[in-house]
Design a protein around this motif. Structure first.
Motif, PDB file in Angstrom:
ATOM      1  N   LYS A 198       0.875  -1.172   0.000  1.00  0.00           N
ATOM      2  CA  LYS A 198       0.000   0.000   0.000  1.00  0.00           C
ATOM      3  C   LYS A 198       0.911   1.220   0.000  1.00  0.00           C
ATOM      4  CE  LYS A 198      -3.729   2.351   2.452  1.00  0.00           C
ATOM      5  NZ  LYS A 198      -4.609   2.362   3.641  1.00  0.00           N
ATOM      6  N   PHE A 199       1.062   1.825  -1.163  1.00  0.00           N
ATOM      7  CA  PHE A 199       2.035   2.904  -1.356  1.00  0.00           C
ATOM      8  C   PHE A 199       1.280   4.116  -1.874  1.00  0.00           C
ATOM      9  CE2 PHE A 199       5.533   5.352  -2.755  1.00  0.00           C
ATOM     10  CZ  PHE A 199       6.682   4.831  -2.180  1.00  0.00           C
ATOM     11  N   GLY A 200       1.027   5.067  -0.971  1.00  0.00           N
ATOM     12  CA  GLY A 200       0.267   6.258  -1.327  1.00  0.00           C
ATOM     13  C   GLY A 200       1.033   7.535  -1.060  1.00  0.00           C
ATOM     14  N   LEU A 201       0.300   8.596  -0.804  1.00  0.00           N
ATOM     15  CA  LEU A 201       0.923   9.901  -0.599  1.00  0.00           C
ATOM     16  C   LEU A 201       1.768   9.929   0.669  1.00  0.00           C
ATOM     17  CD1 LEU A 201      -2.052  12.230  -1.617  1.00  0.00           C
ATOM     18  CD2 LEU A 201       0.002  11.717  -2.939  1.00  0.00           C
ATOM     19  N   LEU A 202       1.316   9.252   1.727  1.00  0.00           N
ATOM     20  CA  LEU A 202       2.072   9.266   2.985  1.00  0.00           C
ATOM     21  C   LEU A 202       3.448   8.633   2.803  1.00  0.00           C
ATOM     22  CD1 LEU A 202      -0.707   8.296   5.572  1.00  0.00           C
ATOM     23  CD2 LEU A 202       0.239  10.568   5.091  1.00  0.00           C
ATOM     24  N   GLN A 203       3.527   7.602   1.977  1.00  0.00           N
ATOM     25  CA  GLN A 203       4.817   6.934   1.755  1.00  0.00           C
ATOM     26  C   GLN A 203       5.792   7.844   1.009  1.00  0.00           C
ATOM     27  OE1 GLN A 203       1.832   5.194   1.620  1.00  0.00           O
ATOM     28  NE2 GLN A 203       2.447   4.328   3.587  1.00  0.00           N
ATOM     29  N   GLN A 204       5.283   8.791   0.248  1.00  0.00           N
ATOM     30  CA  GLN A 204       6.168   9.722  -0.439  1.00  0.00           C
ATOM     31  C   GLN A 204       6.837  10.694   0.530  1.00  0.00           C
ATOM     32  OE1 GLN A 204       4.813  11.259  -4.370  1.00  0.00           O
ATOM     33  NE2 GLN A 204       2.873  10.276  -3.833  1.00  0.00           N
ATOM     34  N   PHE A 205       6.244  10.840   1.712  1.00  0.00           N
ATOM     35  CA  PHE A 205       6.810  11.736   2.725  1.00  0.00           C
ATOM     36  C   PHE A 205       7.536  10.970   3.825  1.00  0.00           C
ATOM     37  CE2 PHE A 205       3.408  14.206   0.782  1.00  0.00           C
ATOM     38  CZ  PHE A 205       4.049  15.414   0.559  1.00  0.00           C
ATOM     39  N   GLY A 206       7.865   9.710   3.548  1.00  0.00           N
ATOM     40  CA  GLY A 206       8.729   8.980   4.465  1.00  0.00           C
ATOM     41  C   GLY A 206       8.083   7.898   5.286  1.00  0.00           C
ATOM     42  N   GLN A 207       6.760   7.794   5.297  1.00  0.00           N
ATOM     43  CA  GLN A 207       6.121   6.746   6.089  1.00  0.00           C
ATOM     44  C   GLN A 207       6.346   5.393   5.429  1.00  0.00           C
ATOM     45  OE1 GLN A 207       2.155   7.513   7.511  1.00  0.00           O
ATOM     46  NE2 GLN A 207       1.567   5.361   7.358  1.00  0.00           N
ATOM     47  N   PRO A 208       6.715   4.367   6.201  1.00  0.00           N
ATOM     48  CA  PRO A 208       6.979   3.050   5.610  1.00  0.00           C
ATOM     49  C   PRO A 208       5.725   2.492   4.938  1.00  0.00           C
ATOM     50  CG  PRO A 208       7.846   3.169   7.842  1.00  0.00           C
ATOM     51  CD  PRO A 208       7.003   4.390   7.643  1.00  0.00           C
ATOM     52  N   PRO A 209       5.887   1.873   3.777  1.00  0.00           N
ATOM     53  CA  PRO A 209       4.720   1.284   3.102  1.00  0.00           C
ATOM     54  C   PRO A 209       4.210   0.060   3.839  1.00  0.00           C
ATOM     55  CG  PRO A 209       6.733   0.734   1.930  1.00  0.00           C
ATOM     56  CD  PRO A 209       7.128   1.705   2.999  1.00  0.00           C
ATOM     57  N   GLU A 210       2.932  -0.190   3.691  1.00  0.00           N
ATOM     58  CA  GLU A 210       2.301  -1.349   4.319  1.00  0.00           C
ATOM     59  C   GLU A 210       2.255  -2.504   3.321  1.00  0.00           C
ATOM     60  OE1 GLU A 210      -2.095  -2.731   6.010  1.00  0.00           O
ATOM     61  OE2 GLU A 210      -1.651  -0.611   5.638  1.00  0.00           O
ATOM     62  N   TRP A 211       2.741  -3.661   3.755  1.00  0.00           N
ATOM     63  CA  TRP A 211       2.771  -4.827   2.884  1.00  0.00           C
ATOM     64  C   TRP A 211       1.377  -5.445   2.834  1.00  0.00           C
ATOM     65  CZ3 TRP A 211       6.659  -6.533  -0.185  1.00  0.00           C
ATOM     66  CH2 TRP A 211       6.502  -7.781  -0.788  1.00  0.00           C
ATOM     67  N   VAL A 212       0.786  -5.520   1.628  1.00  0.00           N
ATOM     68  CA  VAL A 212      -0.575  -6.040   1.488  1.00  0.00           C
ATOM     69  C   VAL A 212      -0.619  -7.293   0.624  1.00  0.00           C
ATOM     70  CG1 VAL A 212      -1.644  -3.788   1.833  1.00  0.00           C
ATOM     71  CG2 VAL A 212      -1.025  -4.511  -0.485  1.00  0.00           C
ATOM     72  N   GLY A 213       0.517  -7.761   0.150  1.00  0.00           N
ATOM     73  CA  GLY A 213       0.551  -8.981  -0.652  1.00  0.00           C
ATOM     74  C   GLY A 213      -0.174  -8.813  -1.978  1.00  0.00           C
ATOM     75  N   LEU A 214      -1.094  -9.713  -2.248  1.00  0.00           N
ATOM     76  CA  LEU A 214      -1.815  -9.708  -3.523  1.00  0.00           C
ATOM     77  C   LEU A 214      -3.142  -8.954  -3.461  1.00  0.00           C
ATOM     78  CD1 LEU A 214      -1.245 -13.440  -4.580  1.00  0.00           C
ATOM     79  CD2 LEU A 214       0.010 -11.415  -5.367  1.00  0.00           C
TER      80      LEU A 214
END
Length: 294
Positions: A37-53
């Motif tokens: 789960k890679f959204g706007l928050l991840q662009q500002f440094g928050q680690p992405p959440e692994w969601v698998g498939l």
């Protein structure tokens, strides 16, 4: 002896490594991102959440995606086939006309092919503009009531305009490639067929087409790949007045999901799907080329 056999591989190895890194890293990043789960928050440094498939599961049940996929495949196949046919006819024309006319055609094709996409799209956007475009003005002069008609507002006319533009931009490469293949055909073979009573169409069908089949295969393969991932022409036409949700192809849909909505995980999953679809569409031609090489 063994050392001499390794020399070609050693010479090619650095190039292969560079290409592998340059191509492998973006694809690897897309695969990993498509599982997150890679959204706007991840662009500002928050680690992405692994969601698998989960991103892929959401896409499978998304009717919008499948409408875009079907639209992209139809557009790709129609435009690629039209481009190859038009390019082949122009190549045959260049073979029949005199030197002056052939050089004029070749220079014109090269100029059209060398024109930057954004610059040419600026001209095309003006041509189809519903307020002061050349197309509506010309139709009015021919007695057709086209005043104020927006050709980009309806999906069907939008894709007709887009197909014309993409074909116009792609025909030069195809025409020049096929013409180069035609120049390799021995004139004696064609003269012998003509003496035996073969018509012009018979010479094209039974002699020219089989002899340039490898050229036709490769240009059709390239056109399928290029037309499936077409982006700039569609995006600029959408900006000029097209309805985005009804005219998205895979390239603009990925852009809308990623840059537009900030959902880079889902857009990466669509990118992987687009890669698989490209391989599926081109596999038959790749296999044919491999058989010819063998």
């Amino acid at each position: 002896m063994a050392t001499r056999r390794r020399i070609p591989f050693l010479l090619v190895a650095p190039t292969v490594l560079v290409l592998g890194a340059a191509l492998g890293y973006p694809v690897g990043w897309q695969v990993v991102t498509s599982l997150q789960k890679f959204g706007l928050l991840q662009q500002f440094g928050q680690p992405p959440e692994w969601v698998g498939l989960d991103n892929y599961a959401a896409l499978v049940t998304d009717p919008t995606l499948w409408a875009v996929v079907a639209r992209s495949i139809v557009f790709c196949v129609v435009v690629a086939a039209t481009t190859v046919v038009a390019g082949g006819l122009i190549a045959l024309l260049m073979r029949r006309v005199g030197t002056a006319a052939r050089l004029t055609l070749q220079v014109s094709l090269l100029v059209a092919w060398a024109m930057p996409v954004v610059a040419s799209m600026t001209v095309w956007a003006w041509i189809v503009d519903w307020r002061r475009g050349l197309l509506n003005w010309l139709l009015e002069r021919l007695g057709v009531d086209a005043a104020g008609h927006n050709w980009l507002a309806e999906p069907l006319s939008f894709f007709v305009i887009a197909a014309v533009i993409v074909v116009w931009m792609s025909v030069p490469f195809v025409a020049l490639s096929i013409y180069a293949g035609l120049t390799q055909i021995s004139p004696e073979v064609l003269e012998a067929a003509e003496i035996d009573g073969a018509t012009g169409w018979q010479r094209v069908r039974h002699i020219m087409l089989p002899l340039i089949a490898p050229v036709l295969s490769i240009v059709l393969l390239l056109q399928l790949i290029w037309d499936l991932r077409v982006f700039t022409q569609i995006k600029l036409l959408q900006d000029a007045g097209g309805v985005v949700n009804e005219t998205n192809l895979l390239g603009t849909y990925i852009y809308q999901l990623g840059t537009g909505s900030g959902d880079f995980g889902t857009s990466s999953a669509v990118s992987i799907l687009m890669l698989v679809l490209t391989l599926a569409l081109s596999w038959y031609y790749v296999r044919s080329l491999m058989k010819e090489e063998t």
